[in-house]
Structure formats: structure tokens, C-alpha cells
Write a protein that holds these residues in place. Structure first.
Motif, PDB file in Angstrom:
ATOM      1  N   HIS A 185       0.827  -1.212   0.000  1.00 37.43           N
ATOM      2  CA  HIS A 185       0.000   0.000   0.000  1.00 37.43           C
ATOM      3  C   HIS A 185       0.860   1.261   0.000  1.00 37.43           C
ATOM      4  O   HIS A 185       0.433   2.309  -0.497  1.00 37.43           O
ATOM      5  N   GLU A 188       1.528   1.879  -3.534  1.00 39.40           N
ATOM      6  CA  GLU A 188       0.377   2.552  -4.141  1.00 39.40           C
ATOM      7  C   GLU A 188       0.434   4.052  -3.932  1.00 39.40           C
ATOM      8  O   GLU A 188       0.216   4.846  -4.860  1.00 39.40           O
ATOM      9  N   ARG A 189       0.709   4.452  -2.697  1.00 41.24           N
ATOM     10  CA  ARG A 189       0.686   5.880  -2.384  1.00 41.24           C
ATOM     11  C   ARG A 189       1.797   6.622  -3.127  1.00 41.24           C
ATOM     12  O   ARG A 189       1.651   7.794  -3.466  1.00 41.24           O
ATOM     13  N   TRP A 192       0.755   6.642  -6.998  1.00 39.84           N
ATOM     14  CA  TRP A 192      -0.392   7.508  -7.282  1.00 39.84           C
ATOM     15  C   TRP A 192      -0.669   8.410  -6.082  1.00 39.84           C
ATOM     16  O   TRP A 192      -1.589   8.168  -5.289  1.00 39.84           O
ATOM     17  N   GLN A 195      -4.424   9.526  -5.370  1.00 38.52           N
ATOM     18  CA  GLN A 195      -5.466   8.508  -5.413  1.00 38.52           C
ATOM     19  C   GLN A 195      -6.824   9.085  -5.025  1.00 38.52           C
ATOM     20  O   GLN A 195      -6.912   9.984  -4.179  1.00 38.52           O
ATOM     21  N   LEU A 220      -7.836   2.089  -1.902  1.00 36.53           N
ATOM     22  CA  LEU A 220      -6.687   1.242  -2.209  1.00 36.53           C
ATOM     23  C   LEU A 220      -6.990   0.284  -3.357  1.00 36.53           C
ATOM     24  O   LEU A 220      -8.118  -0.201  -3.502  1.00 36.53           O
ATOM     25  N   ARG A 221      -5.965  -0.022  -4.158  1.00 32.09           N
ATOM     26  CA  ARG A 221      -6.101  -0.931  -5.299  1.00 32.09           C
ATOM     27  C   ARG A 221      -5.684  -2.347  -4.877  1.00 32.09           C
ATOM     28  O   ARG A 221      -4.660  -2.867  -5.312  1.00 32.09           O
ATOM     29  N   THR A 260       7.943  -2.225  -7.182  1.00 37.68           N
ATOM     30  CA  THR A 260       6.510  -2.268  -7.454  1.00 37.68           C
ATOM     31  C   THR A 260       6.022  -0.935  -8.017  1.00 37.68           C
ATOM     32  O   THR A 260       5.208  -0.904  -8.958  1.00 37.68           O
ATOM     33  N   VAL A 261       6.508   0.167  -7.479  1.00 31.77           N
ATOM     34  CA  VAL A 261       6.149   1.479  -8.022  1.00 31.77           C
ATOM     35  C   VAL A 261       6.556   1.568  -9.493  1.00 31.77           C
ATOM     36  O   VAL A 261       5.775   1.980 -10.359  1.00 31.77           O
ATOM     37  N   TRP A 264       4.224  -0.643 -11.741  1.00 28.69           N
ATOM     38  CA  TRP A 264       2.879  -0.087 -11.951  1.00 28.69           C
ATOM     39  C   TRP A 264       2.922   1.136 -12.862  1.00 28.69           C
ATOM     40  O   TRP A 264       2.040   1.328 -13.703  1.00 28.69           O
ATOM     41  N   GLY A 271      -4.411   4.963 -10.115  1.00 30.97           N
ATOM     42  CA  GLY A 271      -4.848   4.645  -8.756  1.00 30.97           C
ATOM     43  C   GLY A 271      -6.343   4.705  -8.587  1.00 30.97           C
ATOM     44  O   GLY A 271      -6.831   4.919  -7.482  1.00 30.97           O
TER      45      GLY A 271
END
Length: 272
Positions: A185, A188-189, A192, A195, A220-221, A260-261, A264, A271
Motif C-alpha cells: 500500500h 500505491e501511495r 499515485w 489517489q 486502495l487498489r 513495485t512502483v 505499476w 490509482g
């Protein structure tokens, strides 16, 4: 799976000592900071159950290290968003008004497993002060990791996850899949920062009084976590192994988040 089935499928009893030996073989070392997501039943039949697992983790990382686990309480959210299961709309306001206030010591975790829930109550363990997304920690860096957990961005740059990144912590997925890997997570932040938000709420103590506090928090995705896990395994960032009967993965937070960033963003995902 019943306990009888677990006994039947376990070649030999798992113990504090055998689990500690497996953890050392995996590469966990004294003094490190380790975020653990776990399933007790995946380990096979453990003599001492979750108590023995926590003791084994303590034995391996030692008091110079820091052990971290999730203590999330997703039931302290706005019932208007509940889907598993939903409740009648006519109940929503009554549920908001009667929901127990978040309490650092008393509010149980939900869906985190028996090991994490026992660890939450263990002597000397601290908890961050987020009503739905708290972490618990014991050891040398516990206070630094958990302080000032932001209400509106629980997995972002001011969160405990970012501090785990700064500390070059590692994540142990102990018999669970990458869908349980909370550190993703933070990726993710970072992928994006803008988000989309959902309007949430929780019962909190404000100025000595119970209040229903509304706040916006990123959506969250979670649908992307399994793909991220496959990428991390394929690139060798997530190292597999076995602890007890459980298939496990050990992964460094920094490489996990950074890779991972990049994945994606290269895939052109959003996001939303």
C-alpha cells in the motif's frame, strides 16, 4: 481445516525451537526490523500454538531487533461502505452511534489471524493510534515506527510503513499470500499520490468526548497485489522458503516498494 486435519498433515510437531531454526535458515537475523503477516494453521500443528510462534520470532530477532504486525480493525468504519456483509441502510446511523470507541489497548484486530491478535496483547507491545489501520510493534524501534499515525493517509509518507522503508526493514509472509502484504500500500501511495478518496468515519475520543469523526482516505487498489507478488517472486526480490509446514516469502521493504512502483508506472496503471 480442523485441528485433527492439521495433526494428520503435519509430519512432526512444530515447536518454538524448530520454528526458530526454520526462521534462521530462511535468513532472519538478530537485530533486524521485521513486519510479519501470518497464518497459524499454515505452520502445521504447533506445540504452544500462537504463543510458541511469537516466542520463536523473539528468539531470532532478539531484543535488539523490532517485531511488527498488523492490528487492523476494519469494523470501525462507516457502515455505509460495508459489503462483507452489508447491513440494512436503516441501521447505519444507529450503528455509528453505538459503535465502541477505538481504544489502543482494548480494540481487537479483525482478520489478522491468531498470531497477530495475541501479539497485540503481549507485554511491552505498542500500538499506533489509527482506528482502522493500526500496527503493533515490540523492540528497539517500536516507538519510532508507530508514532503519529495520520488519520487521513494511514499508508502514506508519514505512516509507519514509510518508517519501515526508512529503517530498511523486511517483510515476512508466514503462510499467507501477497494480498496480505500491507507494505504494497505504500507503493500505491508513491505510484499515485493523488489517489481517489473515500469518505470514512470512526468513533474517536476528541477533547475527552466520544465523537463520530469523518475523514477522507485513499481508495486502495487491492486488486493489484497478487500481480505485484508475482513480479516480486519472478525478479527474486521475494525469497521463498518454508517455516514449519508453511510456504513463506521474505522480502526487503525498500526493494519491494521501489520495484513495485516502477512496475505499476511502466504498466500505465492508475490509482482509480
Amino acid at each position: 481445516m480442523t485441528e485433527a486435519n492439521i495433526v494428520h498433515t503435519t509430519a512432526a510437531p512444530r515447536t518454538r525451537e524448530s520454528l526458530a531454526a526454520d526462521l534462521r535458515m530462511l535468513g532472519i537475523v538478530p537485530g533486524e526490523t521485521l513486519l510479519v503477516h501470518s497464518s497459524l494453521k499454515a505452520l502445521g500443528w504447533v506445540n504452544g500454538a500462537e504463543t510458541a510462534v511469537i516466542q520463536a520470532l523473539y528468539d531470532v530477532i532478539t531484543p535488539e531487533g523490532t517485531l511488527v504486525m498488523p492490528a487492523m480493525s476494519p469494523d470501525l468504519t462507516d457502515p455505509a461502505h460495508w459489503r462483507a456483509p452489508p447491513i440494512p441502510q436503516a441501521w447505519h446511523e444507529a450503528v455509528r452511534q453505538s459503535m465502541p470507541t477505538f481504544d489502543l489497548r482494548r480494540t481487537p484486530s479483525r482478520g489478522m489471524g491468531r498470531i497477530a491478535e495475541l501479539f497485540r496483547t503481549w507485554p511491552g507491545v505498542l500500538r499506533s493510534d489509527h482506528p482502522t489501520s493500526s500496527l503493533v510493534a515490540w523492540g528497539a524501534q517500536a516507538g519510532r515506527i508507530l508514532r503519529d499515525h495520520p488519520l487521513e493517509d494511514p499508508f502514506g509518507e508519514a505512516s509507519p510503513l514509510a518508517r519501515l522503508y526508512d529503517l530498511e526493514a523486511r517483510v515476512l509472509l508466514l503462510g499467507v499470500t501477497f494480498e496480505s502484504c500491507t507494505i504494497l500500500h505504500l507503493a500505491e501511495r508513491r505510484a499515485w499520490p493523488r489517489q481517489a478518496l473515500i469518505q470514512e468515519g470512526a468513533p474517536l475520543i476528541v477533547a475527552g468526548e466520544r465523537r463520530w469523526v469523518r475523514y477522507g482516505t485513499p481508495i486502495l487498489r487491492v486488486d493489484l497485489l497478487a500481480d505485484a507478488g508475482r513480479h516480486l517472486v519472478e525478479t527474486g526480490i521475494a525469497r521463498g522458503g518454508t517455516v514449519g509446514s508453511a510456504a513463506v516469502h521474505l522480502l526487503p521493504v525498500r526493494e519491494t516498494v521501489d520495484s513495485t512502483v516502477a512496475r505499476w508506472q511502466q504498466m500505465g496503471l492508475t490509482g482509480e
